[in-house]
Design a protein around this motif. Structure first.
Motif, PDB file in Angstrom:
ATOM      1  N   ALA A  67     -30.836  43.194 -55.573  1.00 20.12           N
ATOM      2  CA  ALA A  67     -31.861  44.232 -55.437  1.00 20.12           C
ATOM      3  C   ALA A  67     -32.965  44.051 -56.471  1.00 20.12           C
ATOM      4  O   ALA A  67     -34.156  44.228 -56.175  1.00 20.12           O
TER       5      ALA A  67
ATOM      6  N   ARG B 102     -38.833  48.345 -61.149  1.00 20.14           N
ATOM      7  CA  ARG B 102     -40.237  48.554 -60.763  1.00 20.14           C
ATOM      8  C   ARG B 102     -40.991  49.336 -61.835  1.00 20.14           C
ATOM      9  O   ARG B 102     -42.147  49.011 -62.153  1.00 20.14           O
TER      10      ARG B 102
ATOM     11  N   GLU C 142     -35.166  41.035 -55.505  1.00 22.64           N
ATOM     12  CA  GLU C 142     -36.010  41.380 -54.360  1.00 22.64           C
ATOM     13  C   GLU C 142     -37.195  42.228 -54.801  1.00 22.64           C
ATOM     14  O   GLU C 142     -38.315  42.070 -54.305  1.00 22.64           O
ATOM     15  N   GLU C 143     -36.962  43.110 -55.764  1.00 24.65           N
ATOM     16  CA  GLU C 143     -38.033  43.975 -56.262  1.00 24.65           C
ATOM     17  C   GLU C 143     -39.005  43.220 -57.152  1.00 24.65           C
ATOM     18  O   GLU C 143     -40.223  43.437 -57.088  1.00 24.65           O
TER      19      GLU C 143
ATOM     20  N   ALA D 258     -33.217  49.038 -58.789  1.00 20.67           N
ATOM     21  CA  ALA D 258     -34.482  48.424 -58.377  1.00 20.67           C
ATOM     22  C   ALA D 258     -35.660  49.313 -58.752  1.00 20.67           C
ATOM     23  O   ALA D 258     -36.730  48.817 -59.144  1.00 20.67           O
ATOM     24  N   GLN D 259     -35.488  50.631 -58.668  1.00 23.27           N
ATOM     25  CA  GLN D 259     -36.554  51.552 -59.085  1.00 23.27           C
ATOM     26  C   GLN D 259     -36.807  51.462 -60.591  1.00 23.27           C
ATOM     27  O   GLN D 259     -37.951  51.513 -61.039  1.00 23.27           O
TER      28      GLN D 259
ATOM     29  N   GLU E  49     -30.042  50.467 -55.527  1.00 21.08           N
ATOM     30  CA  GLU E  49     -31.359  50.977 -55.136  1.00 21.08           C
ATOM     31  C   GLU E  49     -32.045  51.671 -56.309  1.00 21.08           C
ATOM     32  O   GLU E  49     -33.250  51.465 -56.553  1.00 21.08           O
TER      33      GLU E  49
END
Length: 391
Positions: A192, A136, A195-196, A132-133, A129
């Motif tokens: 992840a 981004r 998906e991002e 993924a940040q 998680e």
């Protein structure tokens, strides 16, 4: 025109020490360069000083001759030697470009492309998680290509230690047993990330040679669904035969080359097609002169160039000036993070600018970037970076 002096400054660069070199001539024309080494900076400084003595009184336009003499007359080879040669070689290319009032890419045959695509880095972090940040954040900064290190093996690593303890011990050798949860955990990270980011963003994975052949193949199988651009150094970089076995059995391209010492060090890997992507470092392999030869060898084998380049503005300028001229260039590494950008602006005038994941080729003379010596002198090296570090 004769060379009258080779000067050097070593400065702290956030997590390693950068070496800045200026070659001076009796006509007043100078050439400048930058190399870096995450360890052994005092060794590199002494090497540059010794190699620089050879250039005093020489013609700065005889770049090919100097490259040959600096390498052959040293008797012993290896990447530590070619880092010193790189510092002098890149400065000579800059000097000649400035003297003629043309960019280095003109001296190398001219532009093949107007922009040079580059990728950035994202930490593997502690969880998928958080990863993924990180992805981004890089996407929001305009990058469309991102590399990370092996999840579980790296979370946050400085030059000399793991700032966050890794799930896989840093000293684990490539032949020791790995826990069974490693492979599904790595898959979770890239699931992840995909998906991002979506299907079109390029992802790359750097393994730092941490695996043996069997585990490298398990890794390649694990990552096949995520369509990586390449897996870098899945096995120890010294073994062309190991790399070739992985490359021949992986559907994901295999990359290596950051630790090659000039075209002689690269040749066994390229001739055996042990890699699909070649990654020499223009600040390590012997400079622009050696990197251009490596690129030509790679081209004859249908191998793409993706330059290793985790250093600062002048090293990047040298890398990207060459990249702009190459038919088989794919992409270059960059280290333009908020933490590193501070040093780019502090130590140089007109540092290369990357926008939306690309560097637009500059027509400024030489490498196009100038040292700010008065600022470099304010930030002495930190020799704690020279302690033995992480794999």
């Amino acid at each position: 025109m004769k060379i009258t002096a080779v000067r050097q400054w070593v400065a702290e660069f956030g997590y390693y020490n950068a070496h800045y070199v200026r070659i001076e001539t009796d006509s007043g024309v100078v050439g400048e360069s930058e190399v870096g080494m995450r360890r052994r900076s005092r060794t590199v400084a002494a090497l540059i000083e010794e190699l620089g003595e050879y250039l005093i009184g020489k013609d700065p336009t005889a770049i090919e001759q100097h490259s040959e003499r600096l390498y052959r007359d040293s008797f012993l080879g290896g990447t530590l030697l070619t880092i010193g040669i790189s510092a002098l070689d890149n400065a000579l290319w800059d000097l000649n470009g400035r003297d003629l009032g043309v960019p280095v890419h003109r001296l190398l045959g001219g532009k093949f492309r107007d922009t040079v695509p580059v990728y950035t880095h994202a930490r593997a972090t502690e969880t998928p998680e958080l990863f993924a940040q990180e992805i981004r954040d890089r996407l929001d900064k305009g990058f469309t290509a991102i590399k990370t290190t092996l999840p579980g093996f790296y979370t946050k690593v400085s030059s000399v230690h793991h700032d966050v303890p890794a799930a896989i011990p840093a000293r684990l050798t490539e032949t020791e047993a790995l826990p069974n949860w490693v492979w599904p955990m790595i898959a979770e990270y890239f699931e992840a990330a995909r998906e991002e980011a979506g299907p079109d963003v390029k992802f790359m994975l750097d393994c730092h040679g941490r695996l043996n052949v069997a585990n490298a193949l398990r890794l390649a199988d694990t990552l096949e669904p995520f369509n990586l651009t390449f897996i870098e150094e899945p096995v120890p970089y010294e073994r062309a035969d190991w790399m070739r076995e992985v490359a021949s059995r992986s559907t994901t391209p295999i990359a290596s080359g950051e630790r090659w010492a000039n075209h002689y060090g690269a040749a066994p890997f390229l001739e055996q097609r042990a890699v699909s992507v070649a990654q020499p470092d223009v600040a390590w392999c012997g400079g622009i002169t050696a990197a251009k030869k490596i690129s030509a060898l790679a081209e004859t084998q249908g191998i793409s160039m993706a330059f290793h380049n985790p250093f600062g503005p002048l090293a990047s300028a040298a890398t990207w000036q060459l990249a702009a001229t190459l038919p088989n260039f794919m992409i270059s590494e960059s280290m333009i993070t908020p933490e590193q950008s501070v040093y780019w602006d502090r130590y140089t005038e007109n540092p290369p600018e990357v926008r939306n994941g690309e560097w637009r080729v500059s027509d400024a003379p030489g490498l196009g970037t100038r040292l700010r010596i008065e600022e470099i002198e304010k930030h002495p090296p930190r020799y704690e970076y020279d302690r033995n570090g992480t794999r």
